[in-house]
Design an enzyme around this catalytic site. Structure first.
Site, PDB file in Angstrom:
ATOM      1  N   HIS A 162      91.177 -72.740 -59.432  1.00  0.00           N
ATOM      2  CA  HIS A 162      91.063 -74.405 -59.970  1.00  0.00           C
ATOM      3  C   HIS A 162      91.615 -75.546 -58.532  1.00  0.00           C
ATOM      4  CE1 HIS A 162      90.015 -73.357 -64.449  1.00  0.00           C
ATOM      5  NE2 HIS A 162      90.804 -72.469 -64.395  1.00  0.00           N
ATOM      6  N   GLU A 172      91.575 -77.937 -58.425  1.00  0.00           N
ATOM      7  CA  GLU A 172      91.557 -79.719 -58.978  1.00  0.00           C
ATOM      8  C   GLU A 172      93.457 -79.682 -59.225  1.00  0.00           C
ATOM      9  OE1 GLU A 172      89.872 -77.213 -60.786  1.00  0.00           O
ATOM     10  OE2 GLU A 172      90.428 -76.967 -62.625  1.00  0.00           O
ATOM     11  N   CYS A 228      86.171 -71.903 -61.686  1.00  0.00           N
ATOM     12  CA  CYS A 228      86.518 -70.859 -62.756  1.00  0.00           C
ATOM     13  C   CYS A 228      84.983 -70.333 -63.246  1.00  0.00           C
ATOM     14  CB  CYS A 228      87.701 -71.033 -63.454  1.00  0.00           C
ATOM     15  SG  CYS A 228      87.992 -69.402 -63.758  1.00  0.00           S
TER      16      CYS A 228
END
Ligand code: GLN
Length: 591
Positions: free
Chosen positions: A554, A556, A423
């Protein structure tokens, strides 16, 4: 009894049996914390979820945060930890990430409750005359709204069991109304509600003995709310011995086998395994009277194998995380980046590597400003980055540390150190490229310098009105969006599919006016929104850099223990290759 009566009786039992299956009753497990905060309620809730899921039950989880904020999105990460974004864009607490990862499920905003949300709804209902002229009071209307939400979440997920973690610690004003809701649920359906208390048993150094008194007090305080814990998870440095189990049993009013020892562990992924050593899933099923299947041996084996990787014995890779949200007083708190840490672990374990993470403060890579307002970088500090096998710049907001970040990106690019930008980390990549390769010396993001002539990162069109009106809460580009990947790129190779869906949380984007120039100079936008307007992934071709890639989203948030995220895996593989290369060069130098 005549044969006819006998047949009628057994038929009656059969009908009752079928009815009981049809009317499957959802069960509720409340998890509360005693003595201190940070005692591990989130991981306990997630682990309980996992061991019950493993018994063939359908689970969902709820986090209750007893603050006025509507969501976690407006809070500083050093204050609150990571903001975990759900698929529907809800900005929530990091524990929601733990539930998603342990249970391998996707949650939505119904699974996240805050005091602010509950009050807002009750006040709106009152304004809409939904209370039909009644005096609307804190009790019972607030707990009733809480109960409504809990039941809705269970129904939505068609769950056998709903785990509800009540934030905060017993005895605080803040969570009382939530405890009241839990008490009311137990009263109306005693067999369907269980209370698990996670408490802390300190072993003061000078005393050298584990103390049960604070836990006894915490249980009594909980009793004062009309609640008796059914299970006590006893957290401590070491295992709880028989004597202390008996003490807790006697003074906290519970059978001794319901006191579960939960000593500190090196890896959170051992916790479900430890719980099962104490037969916790059996005990919970027994209290709740749920018929569970035999443990799913295959799934359990997989989990155990995964959990094993967290322990020593494998080769290590060194990864630097360059950010700013980890200093609290004299301590370093990596909580702000929890999902990234876990994503790195999953991909590393899958490569049989153990990641060693180092936290580097982006401001350390800045030098006093030069005449053009930019930092020249801190050459000695930057050189130290060479010892890492990979560098990550995670998400972030605001101008602090940005110049340091840009120096780090430049160093990683020029020295061919694997780099993953998440990001803000991707936006940094684009700014650095514009400054140092395109020669646009004042390139910047509008977030940092709105007066820059070369705003390569600009505010999204849809955000302009929002910012003008100061509507900051829950108004970024949030949650799941599709992206299309370009052939023959690192991204496409990693995902091995054309279309991806990832979670977002940002207000700014790559300015379309600069895309042509950036691509002409070699930067590839390998992922774009389906309409082609928004740049979702940027990368350099493999012949120019082994791994230089950033995502506007993102990744993750989608990494799971048993299914690591493909981009993190690609990054870790590049780190492994870098490690090998460094080792070879080291040998050459020695020769
Ligand atoms: N501050 C940047 C934006 O809002 C990046 C946000 C982030 O890293 N999550 O676009």
């Amino acid at each position: 009894m005549t044969p006819r009566a006998k047949a009628q009786k057994s038929f009656g039992f059969f009908i009752l049996f079928v009815e009981s299956i049809m009317k499957k009753q959802t069960k509720y497990i409340f998890v509360v914390g005693g003595v201190i905060s940070g005692v591990g309620k989130g991981i306990t809730s997630s682990s309980i979820g996992l061991i019950l899921k493993n018994r063939g039950l359908k689970l969902t989880a709820i986090k209750i945060d007893p603050y006025i904020n509507i969501d976690a999105g407006t809070m500083n990460p050093t204050e609150h930890g990571e903001v975990f974004v759900l698929k529907d864009g809800d900005e929530t607490d990091q524990d929601m990430g733990n539930y998603e990862r342990f249970l391998d499920i996707n949650l939505t905003r119904i699974n996240y409750i805050t005091t602010g949300r509950v009050y807002k709804t009750v006040i709106e209902k009152e304004r809409n005359l939904e209370y039909k002229g009644k005096c609307v009071e804190v009790v019972p209307h607030i707990p009733l709204e809480v109960i409504k939400r809990i039941k809705e979440a269970g129904k939505n997920a068609k769950a056998d069991i709903v785990i509800i973690e009540i934030g905060g610690t017993i005895g605080e004003y803040q969570n009382m109304l939530f405890l009241e809701a839990a008490r009311m649920m137990k009263l109306s359906s005693p067999k369907d509600v269980v209370f698990v208390m996670v408490s802390y048993l300190p072993t003061p150094q000078k005393v050298g003995e584990m103390k049960t008194k604070p836990t006894q007090h915490a249980v009594r305080t909980l009793n004062a709310s009309g609640i008796q814990p059914d299970i006590l998870i006893a957290r401590g440095d070491v295992n709880l011995d028989k004597k202390r189990k008996e003490k807790i049993s006697l003074f906290c009013n519970m059978p001794v086998d319901r006191v579960i020892s939960a000593p500190d562990v090196d890896s959170i992924y051992d916790i479900p395994i430890n719980f099962e050593k104490e037969k916790l899933s059996d005990k919970l099923c027994e209290i709740l009277n749920v018929v569970s299947k035999k443990p799913n041996v295959k799934a359990w084996k997989k989990w155990k194998k995964f959990a094993k990787y967290a322990h020593n014995g494998q080769k290590t890779i060194k990864i630097a995380m360059v950010g700013k949200y980890f200093e609290t007083g004299d301590f370093i708190l990596s909580d702000s980046y929890l999902s990234i840490i876990e994503a790195i672990k999953y991909s590393s374990y899958a490569q049989n590597k153990k990641p060693i993470l180092t936290w580097l403060n982006s401001s350390d890579y800045e030098k006093p400003a030069q005449p053009n307002g930019h930092s020249g970088g801190n050459p000695t500090k930057l050189k130290e980055l060479k010892k890492y096998d990979g560098i990550i710049i995670p998400g972030g907001f605001g101008s602090r540390g940005v110049e340091g970040n840009l120096n780090v990106v430049k160093f990683a690019r020029e020295n061919k150190i694997p780099y993953l930008g998440l990001c803000y980390g991707m936006q940094m990549m684009v700014i650095e490229y514009a400054r140092n390769v395109l020669g646009l010396k004042d390139a910047n993001t509008k977030e940092v310098n709105p007066n820059s002539k070369n705003l390569v990162i600009d505010v999204m069109e849809s955000q302009k009105e929002i910012l003008k009106n100061n509507f900051y809460g829950g108004s970024m580009r949030l949650g799941e969006y599709k992206a299309i990947l370009r052939d023959n790129t690192i991204a496409k190779g990693a995902y091995a599919q054309k279309e991806i869906i990832e979670r977002h949380r940002h207000r700014y984007e790559v300015n379309p006016a600069f895309i042509g120039d950036l691509e002409a100079k070699g930067l590839i936008f390998s992922g774009r929104s389906p309409d082609g307007h928004l740049m979702e992934i940027a990368e350099l071709p493999k012949n120019r850099h082994p791994f230089f890639l950033g995502t506007q989203f993102h990744p993750e948030f989608l990494a799971r223990p048993l299914s690591p995220h493909p981009l993190f895996t690609a990054f870790i593989k590049a780190c492994c290759a870098h490690l090998k290369l460094n080792a070879k060069e080291g040998i050459k130098k020695k020769k």
